[in-house]
Design a protein around this motif. Structure first.
Motif, PDB file in Angstrom:
ATOM      1  N   ALA A   1       0.720  -1.287   0.197  1.00  0.00           N
ATOM      2  CA  ALA A   1       0.080   0.123  -0.039  1.00  0.00           C
ATOM      3  C   ALA A   1       0.777   1.446   0.040  1.00  0.00           C
ATOM      4  N   LEU A   2       1.963   1.157   0.662  1.00  0.00           N
ATOM      5  CA  LEU A   2       2.916   2.385   0.683  1.00  0.00           C
ATOM      6  C   LEU A   2       3.335   2.596  -0.646  1.00  0.00           C
ATOM      7  N   VAL A   3       3.979   1.664  -1.343  1.00  0.00           N
ATOM      8  CA  VAL A   3       4.410   1.801  -2.725  1.00  0.00           C
ATOM      9  C   VAL A   3       3.450   2.286  -3.659  1.00  0.00           C
ATOM     10  N   ALA A   4       2.169   1.582  -3.511  1.00  0.00           N
ATOM     11  CA  ALA A   4       1.273   2.262  -4.286  1.00  0.00           C
ATOM     12  C   ALA A   4       0.723   3.609  -4.305  1.00  0.00           C
ATOM     13  N   ALA A   5       0.912   4.087  -3.157  1.00  0.00           N
ATOM     14  CA  ALA A   5       0.687   5.613  -2.699  1.00  0.00           C
ATOM     15  C   ALA A   5       1.779   6.586  -3.140  1.00  0.00           C
ATOM     16  N   SER A   6       2.793   5.933  -3.489  1.00  0.00           N
ATOM     17  CA  SER A   6       4.105   6.858  -3.469  1.00  0.00           C
ATOM     18  C   SER A   6       4.301   7.408  -5.002  1.00  0.00           C
ATOM     19  N   PRO A   7       4.487   8.771  -5.283  1.00  0.00           N
ATOM     20  CA  PRO A   7       4.599   9.294  -6.347  1.00  0.00           C
ATOM     21  C   PRO A   7       6.123   9.884  -6.523  1.00  0.00           C
ATOM     22  N   PHE A   8       6.813   9.398  -5.555  1.00  0.00           N
ATOM     23  CA  PHE A   8       8.336  10.012  -5.580  1.00  0.00           C
ATOM     24  C   PHE A   8       9.144   8.829  -4.942  1.00  0.00           C
ATOM     25  N   VAL A   9      10.352   8.392  -5.746  1.00  0.00           N
ATOM     26  CA  VAL A   9      11.231   7.419  -5.031  1.00  0.00           C
ATOM     27  C   VAL A   9      12.726   7.872  -5.422  1.00  0.00           C
ATOM     28  N   VAL A  10      13.605   7.678  -4.411  1.00  0.00           N
ATOM     29  CA  VAL A  10      15.066   7.959  -4.576  1.00  0.00           C
ATOM     30  C   VAL A  10      15.665   6.514  -4.877  1.00  0.00           C
ATOM     31  N   LEU A  11      16.490   6.408  -6.050  1.00  0.00           N
ATOM     32  CA  LEU A  11      16.721   5.255  -6.521  1.00  0.00           C
ATOM     33  C   LEU A  11      18.414   5.401  -5.988  1.00  0.00           C
ATOM     34  N   GLY A  12      19.077   4.476  -5.371  1.00  0.00           N
ATOM     35  CA  GLY A  12      20.388   4.448  -4.942  1.00  0.00           C
ATOM     36  C   GLY A  12      21.074   3.516  -5.494  1.00  0.00           C
ATOM     37  N   THR A  13      22.306   3.563  -6.360  1.00  0.00           N
ATOM     38  CA  THR A  13      22.983   2.477  -6.987  1.00  0.00           C
ATOM     39  C   THR A  13      24.397   2.744  -6.797  1.00  0.00           C
ATOM     40  N   ARG A  14      25.213   1.801  -7.067  1.00  0.00           N
ATOM     41  CA  ARG A  14      26.636   1.857  -7.001  1.00  0.00           C
ATOM     42  C   ARG A  14      27.437   1.494  -8.111  1.00  0.00           C
ATOM     43  N   GLY A  15      28.412   2.264  -8.552  1.00  0.00           N
ATOM     44  CA  GLY A  15      29.116   2.073  -9.957  1.00  0.00           C
ATOM     45  C   GLY A  15      30.442   1.874  -9.627  1.00  0.00           C
ATOM     46  N   ALA A  16      31.288   1.662 -10.567  1.00  0.00           N
ATOM     47  CA  ALA A  16      32.589   1.718 -10.649  1.00  0.00           C
ATOM     48  C   ALA A  16      33.517   2.821 -10.214  1.00  0.00           C
ATOM     49  N   ASP A  17      32.698   4.061 -10.231  1.00  0.00           N
ATOM     50  CA  ASP A  17      33.336   5.288  -9.576  1.00  0.00           C
ATOM     51  C   ASP A  17      32.690   5.778  -8.526  1.00  0.00           C
ATOM     52  N   GLY A  18      31.962   5.004  -7.695  1.00  0.00           N
ATOM     53  CA  GLY A  18      31.399   5.356  -6.432  1.00  0.00           C
ATOM     54  C   GLY A  18      29.751   5.243  -6.464  1.00  0.00           C
TER      55      GLY A  18
ATOM     56  N   ASP B   1      25.608   6.784  -6.295  1.00  0.00           N
ATOM     57  CA  ASP B   1      24.916   7.890  -6.826  1.00  0.00           C
ATOM     58  C   ASP B   1      23.450   7.595  -6.356  1.00  0.00           C
ATOM     59  N   CYS B   2      22.600   8.701  -6.258  1.00  0.00           N
ATOM     60  CA  CYS B   2      21.177   8.704  -6.042  1.00  0.00           C
ATOM     61  C   CYS B   2      20.489   9.308  -6.863  1.00  0.00           C
ATOM     62  N   SER B   3      19.369   9.246  -7.341  1.00  0.00           N
ATOM     63  CA  SER B   3      18.689   9.802  -8.525  1.00  0.00           C
ATOM     64  C   SER B   3      17.046   9.714  -8.164  1.00  0.00           C
ATOM     65  N   PRO B   4      16.461  10.904  -8.365  1.00  0.00           N
ATOM     66  CA  PRO B   4      14.962  10.955  -8.265  1.00  0.00           C
ATOM     67  C   PRO B   4      14.394  10.232  -9.050  1.00  0.00           C
ATOM     68  N   ARG B   5      13.275   9.675  -8.763  1.00  0.00           N
ATOM     69  CA  ARG B   5      12.139   9.120  -9.865  1.00  0.00           C
ATOM     70  C   ARG B   5      10.824   9.532  -9.429  1.00  0.00           C
ATOM     71  N   GLY B   6       9.982  10.105 -10.365  1.00  0.00           N
ATOM     72  CA  GLY B   6       8.718  10.615  -9.849  1.00  0.00           C
ATOM     73  C   GLY B   6       7.787  10.140 -11.119  1.00  0.00           C
ATOM     74  N   ASP B   7       6.377  10.169 -10.696  1.00  0.00           N
ATOM     75  CA  ASP B   7       5.106  10.177 -11.655  1.00  0.00           C
ATOM     76  C   ASP B   7       3.856   9.891 -10.742  1.00  0.00           C
ATOM     77  N   ALA B   8       2.698   9.401 -11.040  1.00  0.00           N
ATOM     78  CA  ALA B   8       1.655   9.256 -10.803  1.00  0.00           C
ATOM     79  C   ALA B   8       1.913   8.356  -9.494  1.00  0.00           C
ATOM     80  N   PRO B   9       1.107   8.450  -8.502  1.00  0.00           N
ATOM     81  CA  PRO B   9       1.026   7.250  -7.556  1.00  0.00           C
ATOM     82  C   PRO B   9       0.934   5.987  -8.107  1.00  0.00           C
ATOM     83  N   GLY B  10       1.629   5.076  -7.856  1.00  0.00           N
ATOM     84  CA  GLY B  10       1.667   3.522  -8.354  1.00  0.00           C
ATOM     85  C   GLY B  10       2.445   3.639  -9.563  1.00  0.00           C
ATOM     86  N   PHE B  11       3.294   4.512  -9.983  1.00  0.00           N
ATOM     87  CA  PHE B  11       3.991   4.610 -11.287  1.00  0.00           C
ATOM     88  C   PHE B  11       5.056   3.190 -10.975  1.00  0.00           C
ATOM     89  N   VAL B  12       5.566   3.009  -9.602  1.00  0.00           N
ATOM     90  CA  VAL B  12       6.341   1.654  -9.473  1.00  0.00           C
ATOM     91  C   VAL B  12       5.479   0.609  -9.344  1.00  0.00           C
TER      92      VAL B  12
END
Length: 204
Positions: A36-53, A55-66
């Protein structure tokens, strides 16, 4: 005497033992309340790890886009952006990802740790269609652990308090920020006009 903590023993001595509830709320699947929390969220921050360190990146759309594919799987569409694809490059290097979901007006946030693959599966792309447009790709995320974060950070920050909203004009605009890192001849006004048009026509 050192003022730096550099061992787990020192850290444990300072903070003690976590409350049992804070451990039991961590699950290895998406329970119905967590979904229910995921379905209600219109905004998520995505954290990743690469060769250079990291990163976190914003993602957003209408609630339930994930999209919730099942209790172990999330789908995160990749909408048009600046094509730096930092997060996607990192996932090629290391599939581990972290997600932080925010819900406007709600103090609790929701955290997911998992592993992602970049998918072009037509069925998954279709599930993430928005405004008649398909995403270029979809992250298929296997949930390793997930849990909700209590509201203390939101309460302390006044994150959702209307009287704490910052007037946009009080800060440098996107054009001003670009000019500060580009040459002095950068046309801020022209960029701002083009940006407003892109926000109307190029979100999907």
């Amino acid at each position: 005497m050192s003022t730096t903590i550099d061992t787990l023993e020192q850290l444990q001595a300072l903070y003690g033992v976590p409350h049992e509830r804070s451990l039991r709320k961590e699950l290895t699947y998406l329970s119905a309340p967590y979904q229910a929390l995921v379905a209600a969220s219109p905004f998520v921050v995505l954290g990743t790890r690469g060769a250079d360190g990291l990163d976190c990146s914003p993602r957003g759309d209408a609630p339930g886009f994930v999209r919730i594919l099942d209790e172990h799987t999330l789908l995160l569409p990749d909408r048009p952006g600046n094509n730096r694809i930092d997060s996607l490059r990192n996932i090629i290097h290391d599939p581990h990802v972290a997600l932080l979901f925010l819900i406007p007006g709600v103090g609790e946030s929701f955290r997911v740790n998992g592993r992602a693959t970049i998918s072009l599966d037509p069925e998954l792309l279709a599930l993430c269609e928005a405004q008649g447009k398909l995403p270029r790709s979809v992250l298929r995320i296997h949930v390793d652990t997930c849990y909700f974060q209590c509201s203390k950070a939101a309460v302390r920050s006044g994150l959702w308090d209307a009287d704490r909203q910052v007037e946009r004009a009080s800060l440098p605009s996107a054009g001003d920020l670009l000019k500060s890192v580009l040459d002095a001849g950068f046309d801020v006004q022209a960029y701002e006009q083009q940006l407003q048009e892109r926000l109307k026509t190029q979100l999907y």
